[in-house]
Enzyme design. Structure first.
Site: not given
Lengths: 292, 348
Positions: B70, B72, B115, B118-119, B147-148, B197, B245, B272
């Site tokens: 990953d 990200h 805010d 924008d960072r 999965n993303h 994944h 879960r 993952h």
């Protein structure tokens, strides 16, 4: 920003790469922020707790307040917070979010941990005295000195010490998010802590539990005010408040969630909540007096 | 005109109709962290779909190949990966998922609502770059679906709003998420290492069962496709179990050994799961997790790694830390300021 003319009391700041301390009046306050726990630290904490740890467990982070003359020592620790997560079958009041029952523990990591005395009673060698005056009693609702003075806290006095200490975070396998973040600011006249647990379970509910701790350096005998509040709302009730329907990003923003939950009628967010029967809904205020 | 010439002429016309674009120039532009034009991205996504459509649900490749977990959307850390692992096409790459989940960047700085967006969030740049690399070097760059790479997850976790902010419309988000529906589900290296994944599925015993899954769709809530992108190993278990879960499965040692034996393979490689060390090995080193986002969410302080698989099955985890550019141009800068008290906030 126009700052009010407040005299700055004498204080000392100590800094190391992962830890910062302020010594002010009779207090020593330390915030430690570190990387997430490594594999062996995770294994040993998991063995202690008896359930799988959050994905991001900041096991070495902590906030400690020490009042020197009374030796009252109060801390926020990751282990303390996770020990307050229900392990075992969830019962009435635990606010369990229903899924297929498997491992019996609260997979949402809901914690109502308000911090705790250090060392905790169970860790103390037998025979050792409890610190003096460590009991919390209900605050007198009529006495303004036993409340948290929001007007004072909104005033832009200089902040002498500030820290943000994440204790744990988990994304519930991308079914939402669970996080506990502790923040502290020390002002010329007071110290203020907010420990906030935020939970989102996608398509089910939002939940928040706040612990606020306030101490005015001028209180005599030294008085600590602690306020805890729990909120809940069904997911769709909060989703309705999105500024743009297709952009769900605000739902991952704790400040958006706080605003949504606290601006709802209390009979909703602190009454029926997410209909889980969670016992922590509502607000309570307590105080403790320290020996000066 | 004979038939051969006709075909040649047709190919030329078709080539022109496809609006010729210079992929190398696109890649160079993205490496400088400059966005591509929306119309260009539409073309690129369309062409990439055509490439992906031809891939099996199980793509076979040979070592050497460098496996990335990953990322990200941490753009500078992707560049760091190329710096330490080599640039494509000199190095063959296998990405075990591409995307973006940035809620954590936000949650520590919740008081600056409005805010944060924008960072230092560069998911669009990151995903554009990976897509161009795939299209330019289809046999040397492999992208596996995680999965993303789904509409639901990217809508919640900032990619949608990043696209809208950078392009003033959600079109780019649509191009990318439509393309995700074509990504393959798994890769096998040298017939020995199974790469996915998430992990294994109770409804998949042999590789051939993956090949018949209808993958050209949004990730479903359950079934083999969902399991491959969602599931996690559980070292305390032998068999499959429903995740605590309630969504997806965990799988234990027995499942891993049986799968490897049945498919005559030696190792399972997946992403993952975050780990402080950047990688972890389970089940007598028959399964590895590789994690390639250092200092995840710009505050976890974790290491990251890429796994270099050599000929003959050698495996080397090349561990690295966050790229220095993050300090100048990322949310990390802000996080650090908070941690050290330089940017205090009047929270209530």
């Amino acid at each position: 920003m126009a700052q009010s003319q407040v005299p700055i009391p004498e204080h000392k700041l100590l800094e190391s790469p992962n830890s910062r301390t302020i010594e002010i009046f009779d207090w020593s306050i330390t915030a430690s922020t570190n990387p997430i726990s490594n594999a062996s630290e995770c294994d040993s904490l998991q063995a202690t707790l008896g359930f799988p740890l959050p994905e991001m467990t900041f096991g070495n982070n902590l906030l400690t307040l020490e009042h020197k003359s009374s030796s009252w020592k109060y801390s926020f620790t990751t282990e303390g917070a996770l020990k307050a997560v229900k392990n075992g079958e969830l019962g009435p009041g635990d606010g369990g979010v229903k899924t297929v029952p498997t491992k019996p523990y609260d997979w949402t990591y809901t914690t109502t941990y308000p911090g705790g005395l250090e060392p905790s009673d169970s860790e103390k060698p037998s025979g050792e005295e409890k610190p003096v005056e460590s009991k919390w009693i209900a605050a007198d609702p009529e006495d303004p000195s036993q409340a948290i003075p929001m007007a004072e806290l909104t005033r832009p006095d200089p902040i002498l010490f500030y820290a943000e200490i994440p204790l744990f975070e988990d994304e519930l396998h991308d079914n939402g998010s669970s996080a506990l973040l502790v923040r502290i600011r020390v002002m010329p006249g007071c110290l203020f802590i907010l420990a906030r647990f935020t939970l989102r379970v996608d398509n089910v509910l939002f939940r928040q539990f706040d612990t606020r701790i306030y101490h005015s350096f001028s209180s005599s005998p030294p008085l600590i005010v602690r306020e805890t509040s729990g909120w809940e709302a069904p997911y769709d009730r909060v989703k309705r408040l999105l500024p743009m329907r297709d952009d769900l990003t605000p739902l991952t923003d704790p400040s958006f969630i706080t605003k949504a939950l606290t601006e709802m009628p209390p009979r909703l967010s602190q009454g029926e909540g997410g209909k889980t029967g969670w016992r922590a809904l509502g607000t309570r205020r307590e105080i403790t007096k320290l020996a000066s | 005109m004979n038939k051969q010439m006709m075909n040649q002429a047709l190919r030329v016309i078709k080539g022109r109709a496809m609006a010729p674009f210079d992929l190398d120039a696109c890649i160079a532009q993205l490496l400088r962290k400059q966005l591509l034009h929306e119309a260009l991205l539409r073309e690129i996504c369309e062409k990439t779909k055509e490439v992906l459509m031809r891939e099996s649900n199980v793509v076979h490749v040979n070592a050497p190949v460098t496996v990335v977990g990953d990322i990200h959307g941490q753009f500078y850390d992707l560049i760091e990966i190329f710096r330490i692992g080599g640039y494509a096409p000199n190095t063959n790459y296998l990405f075990l998922g591409m995307v973006f989940k940035q809620s954590r960047v936000i949650s520590g700085i919740d008081f600056r609502a409005g805010d944060y967006v924008d960072r230092g969030l560069f998911s669009v740049e990151t995903i554009s770059l990976l897509t161009c690399l795939k299209l330019r070097y289809p046999d040397r760059v492999q992208l596996i679906r995680g999965n993303h790479e789904s509409r639901a997850v990217t809508q919640t976790y900032g990619f949608y709003s990043e696209c809208v902010r950078k392009y003033n419309s959600s079109h780019v988000w649509t191009y990318f998420t439509d393309m995700f529906d074509f990504l393959t589900l798994s890769v096998v290296i040298d017939n020995q290492i199974f790469c996915v994944h998430g992990g294994l599925s109770p409804s998949i015993h042999s590789i051939d069962q993956i090949k018949v899954v209808d993958r050209f769709r949004e990730i479903p809530h359950e079934g083999p496709m969902a399991d491959l992108v969602w599931s996690d190993p559980d070292p305390e278990k032998e068999d499959f179990a429903i995740s605590p879960r309630g969504a997806g499965y965990t799988f234990g040692a027995g499942v891993v050994h049986k799968f490897l034996q049945q498919n005559q393979m030696s190792h399972i490689l997946r992403a993952h799961q975050l780990c402080m060390e950047g990688y972890s090995s389970l089940f007598d080193k028959h399964l590895s997790t590789v994690w390639s986002a250092p200092n995840y969410c710009y505050r976890c302080g974790n290491s990251a790694s890429i796994l270099e698989v050599g000929p003959g099955g050698s495996m080397y985890f090349n561990v690295f830390e966050a790229a220095p550019e993050n300090e100048k141009d990322g949310p990390q800068q802000q996080a650090q300021q908070n941690a050290s008290g330089r940017l205090p906030e009047y929270f209530l």
